[in-house]
Design a protein around this motif. Structure first.
Motif, PDB file in Angstrom:
ATOM      1  N   GLY A  98     -18.878  46.156 -47.032  1.00 51.17           N
ATOM      2  CA  GLY A  98     -19.211  45.185 -46.217  1.00 51.17           C
ATOM      3  C   GLY A  98     -20.122  45.702 -45.098  1.00 51.17           C
ATOM      4  N   SER A  99     -20.453  44.747 -44.259  1.00 47.35           N
ATOM      5  CA  SER A  99     -21.530  44.917 -43.182  1.00 47.35           C
ATOM      6  C   SER A  99     -21.196  44.607 -41.989  1.00 47.35           C
ATOM      7  CB  SER A  99     -22.649  44.278 -43.431  1.00 47.35           C
ATOM      8  OG  SER A  99     -22.707  43.009 -43.856  1.00 47.35           O
ATOM      9  N   LEU A 109     -27.004  50.027 -50.551  1.00 48.05           N
ATOM     10  CA  LEU A 109     -26.401  48.635 -51.093  1.00 48.05           C
ATOM     11  C   LEU A 109     -25.029  48.727 -51.520  1.00 48.05           C
ATOM     12  CD1 LEU A 109     -26.895  45.755 -51.611  1.00 48.05           C
ATOM     13  CD2 LEU A 109     -27.929  46.370 -53.746  1.00 48.05           C
ATOM     14  N   GLU A 110     -24.669  49.931 -52.432  1.00 51.21           N
ATOM     15  CA  GLU A 110     -23.344  50.099 -53.095  1.00 51.21           C
ATOM     16  C   GLU A 110     -22.201  50.129 -51.873  1.00 51.21           C
ATOM     17  OE1 GLU A 110     -21.019  52.754 -56.153  1.00 51.21           O
ATOM     18  OE2 GLU A 110     -23.173  53.324 -55.907  1.00 51.21           O
ATOM     19  N   GLN A 111     -22.676  51.013 -50.845  1.00 46.91           N
ATOM     20  CA  GLN A 111     -21.643  50.986 -49.839  1.00 46.91           C
ATOM     21  C   GLN A 111     -21.545  49.709 -49.131  1.00 46.91           C
ATOM     22  OE1 GLN A 111     -20.275  54.171 -50.269  1.00 46.91           O
ATOM     23  NE2 GLN A 111     -20.323  54.379 -48.172  1.00 46.91           N
ATOM     24  N   ARG A 112     -22.661  48.706 -49.116  1.00 51.20           N
ATOM     25  CA  ARG A 112     -22.304  47.624 -48.336  1.00 51.20           C
ATOM     26  C   ARG A 112     -21.498  46.649 -49.146  1.00 51.20           C
ATOM     27  NH1 ARG A 112     -23.790  50.508 -45.365  1.00 51.20           N
ATOM     28  NH2 ARG A 112     -21.340  50.256 -45.054  1.00 51.20           N
ATOM     29  N   LEU A 113     -21.655  46.621 -50.448  1.00 50.80           N
ATOM     30  CA  LEU A 113     -20.913  45.878 -51.186  1.00 50.80           C
ATOM     31  C   LEU A 113     -19.711  46.253 -51.589  1.00 50.80           C
ATOM     32  CD1 LEU A 113     -23.461  45.578 -54.489  1.00 50.80           C
ATOM     33  CD2 LEU A 113     -22.937  43.751 -52.862  1.00 50.80           C
ATOM     34  N   ILE A 114     -19.167  47.676 -51.321  1.00 53.53           N
ATOM     35  CA  ILE A 114     -17.872  47.790 -51.240  1.00 53.53           C
ATOM     36  C   ILE A 114     -17.345  47.554 -49.870  1.00 53.53           C
ATOM     37  CG2 ILE A 114     -16.285  50.060 -51.415  1.00 53.53           C
ATOM     38  CD1 ILE A 114     -18.316  51.290 -53.310  1.00 53.53           C
ATOM     39  N   SER A 118     -26.747  40.942 -42.204  1.00 48.56           N
ATOM     40  CA  SER A 118     -27.194  40.518 -43.700  1.00 48.56           C
ATOM     41  C   SER A 118     -28.047  41.498 -44.519  1.00 48.56           C
ATOM     42  CB  SER A 118     -28.071  39.417 -43.767  1.00 48.56           C
ATOM     43  OG  SER A 118     -29.018  39.581 -43.015  1.00 48.56           O
ATOM     44  N   PHE A 119     -28.345  41.621 -45.672  1.00 52.90           N
ATOM     45  CA  PHE A 119     -29.061  42.663 -46.320  1.00 52.90           C
ATOM     46  C   PHE A 119     -30.558  42.510 -45.563  1.00 52.90           C
ATOM     47  CE2 PHE A 119     -31.841  44.191 -49.814  1.00 52.90           C
ATOM     48  CZ  PHE A 119     -31.329  45.463 -49.758  1.00 52.90           C
TER      49      PHE A 119
END
Length: 203
Positions: free
Chosen positions: A159-160, A152-157, A135-136
């Motif tokens: 995932g994590s 954050l942008e990388q995670r939105l594209i 999670s963030f």
């Protein structure tokens, strides 16, 4: 290892006479988490990988004597990929009822398979948890707010998933590997799926 928020709750649930069950998709870090927990609590813990045929054979019998021998006297037993063990719910019920001093910690990649195998036999006998990709807030705790926000942008594209986060610059490659090797494998393992090509189009 990125610290997971579930770890403190798992520690609280230990040795309360209940099985601890952790469900979640493949590759979200369940095995890493349970091994970290086991090392901290009981260095001599027993780890059993349900994917291995030798472990499936070891746990093939519902006999209490055989199941007791399989635990090898360990105080903490980790059964990874528990859904691979036939009739796993009944076997776990026998162990938790007859060996209350042994803490059973089980993981399952396929919540449907594991739920169908354990729900009825383990009613009232387990603490069930779900582990998701990082999670963030877990990233903030590990990296600090500024660095987590920068990614954050990388995670939105992408995932994590832990492996996706750890392989900076190769996110697409690892995400494709996870989806092809694990996502399809779990989904296509479910009964009743006939049109694989249509499923892939939907995904």
């Amino acid at each position: 290892m990125i610290g997971r928020h579930l770890l403190p709750q798992l520690k609280k649930d230990l040795f309360k006479g209940k099985i601890i069950s952790i469900l979640g998709p493949r590759q979200v870090g369940k095995t890493t988490l349970v091994r970290e927990l086991a090392k901290q609590i009981e260095p001599g813990y027993l780890y059993l990988n349900g994917d291995l045929s030798s472990v499936q054979d070891l746990l093939s019998s519902n006999s209490l004597a055989n199941l007791k021998a399989a635990t090898q006297g360990a105080k903490l037993v980790v059964l990874d990929e528990a859904q691979r063990i036939s009739d796993v719910g009944l076997k776990l019920k026998i162990l938790v009822d007859e060996l209350p001093e042994v803490q059973l910690l089980i993981t399952g990649s396929s919540s449907l398979d594991l739920a169908f195998g354990t729900n009825e036999p383990l009613t009232g006998r387990k603490f069930q948890h779900y582990l998701f990709p990082i999670s963030f807030s877990e990233l903030v705790d590990n990296q600090g707010f500024a660095k987590a926000l920068d990614q954050l942008e990388q995670r939105l594209i992408f995932g994590s998933y832990p492996e996706v986060i750890n392989e900076s610059g190769q996110e697409r490659r690892y995400l494709e590997l996870i989806s092809e090797s694990y996502l399809y494998k779990d989904l296509l393992h479910q009964p009743g799926i006939r049109r694989v090509d249509l499923l892939q189009k939907i995904l």
